[in-house]
Motif scaffolding. Structure first.
Motif, short mmCIF file in Angstrom:
data_model
loop_
_atom_site.label_atom_id
_atom_site.label_comp_id
_atom_site.label_asym_id
_atom_site.label_seq_id
_atom_site.Cartn_x
_atom_site.Cartn_y
_atom_site.Cartn_z
N THR A 130 -25.12 -13.44 37.46
CA THR A 130 -24.14 -14.51 37.36
C THR A 130 -24.87 -15.83 37.42
O THR A 130 -25.59 -16.10 38.39
N VAL B 248 -22.47 -13.15 27.29
CA VAL B 248 -21.59 -13.52 28.39
C VAL B 248 -20.35 -12.63 28.35
O VAL B 248 -19.66 -12.55 27.34
N ARG C 205 -18.90 -20.11 36.77
CA ARG C 205 -19.68 -18.88 36.96
C ARG C 205 -19.59 -18.08 35.67
O ARG C 205 -18.49 -17.84 35.17
N PHE D 157 -25.77 -6.90 38.03
CA PHE D 157 -25.12 -8.02 37.37
C PHE D 157 -25.98 -9.26 37.52
O PHE D 157 -26.84 -9.35 38.39
N GLN E 161 -15.72 -17.71 34.87
CA GLN E 161 -14.77 -18.22 35.86
C GLN E 161 -14.98 -19.72 36.00
O GLN E 161 -16.12 -20.18 36.14
N GLU F 229 -24.55 -19.91 37.71
CA GLU F 229 -23.57 -20.81 38.31
C GLU F 229 -24.00 -22.27 38.17
O GLU F 229 -25.17 -22.59 38.28
N GLN G 62 -20.89 -14.51 33.92
CA GLN G 62 -21.56 -13.23 34.09
C GLN G 62 -22.06 -12.77 32.73
O GLN G 62 -21.35 -12.84 31.73
N HIS H 197 -17.96 -12.50 31.14
CA HIS H 197 -16.87 -13.03 31.94
C HIS H 197 -17.23 -14.45 32.36
O HIS H 197 -18.39 -14.74 32.67
#
Length: 127
Positions: A10, A99, A40, A8, A103, A12, A42, A101
């Motif tokens: 991510t 993209v 964040r 993965f 958060q 940030e 992913q 996901h």
């Protein structure tokens, strides 16, 4: 959903301080509220990143910052900070199909009395 052993990536951006018109109480609704926003995102990962891998194989971090700052509509009142988070998520999904996901963590700084963090974390997967 990815398992803990899947590859993965991510991206940030943490602790952006943004003033947003938000709140439900009369003392909150007429002035921008200071928020601390962290994001964040992913995304689909490349097979491998070489020293000369171009940025197009990843995502520009500044896109995340833009979603939480300039992309928030000026003068728009958000009753709930959850709506601010959803606006940021929607903006990031529109920016890049890779993209999967997002958060968003939002802390309402005006509510802090002794450094505690009061707020929400909202996560959405691409549908």
């Amino acid at each position: 959903m990815d398992t803990p052993f899947d590859d993965f990536l991510t991206l940030e951006v943490n602790n952006l301080h943004v003033d947003v018109l938000t709140g439900i109480y009369s003392e909150e609704t007429h002035l921008p509220q200071p928020l601390r926003i962290s994001i964040r995102a992913q995304l689909k990962i490349a097979d491998h990143y070489e020293p000369d891998t171009p940025l197009s194989r990843s995502k520009n971090y500044m896109d995340l910052k833009h979603a939480a700052t300039a992309a928030l509509p000026e003068g728009q009142h958000f009753t709930l900070i959850e709506a601010v988070a959803d606006h940021i998520v929607d903006t990031i999904f529109l920016q890049d199909d890779r993209v999967s996901h997002v958060q968003v963590k939002i802390v309402k700084l005006a509510l802090s009395e002794r450094g505690e963090e009061i707020g929400i974390t909202l996560g959405r997967g691409r549908k």
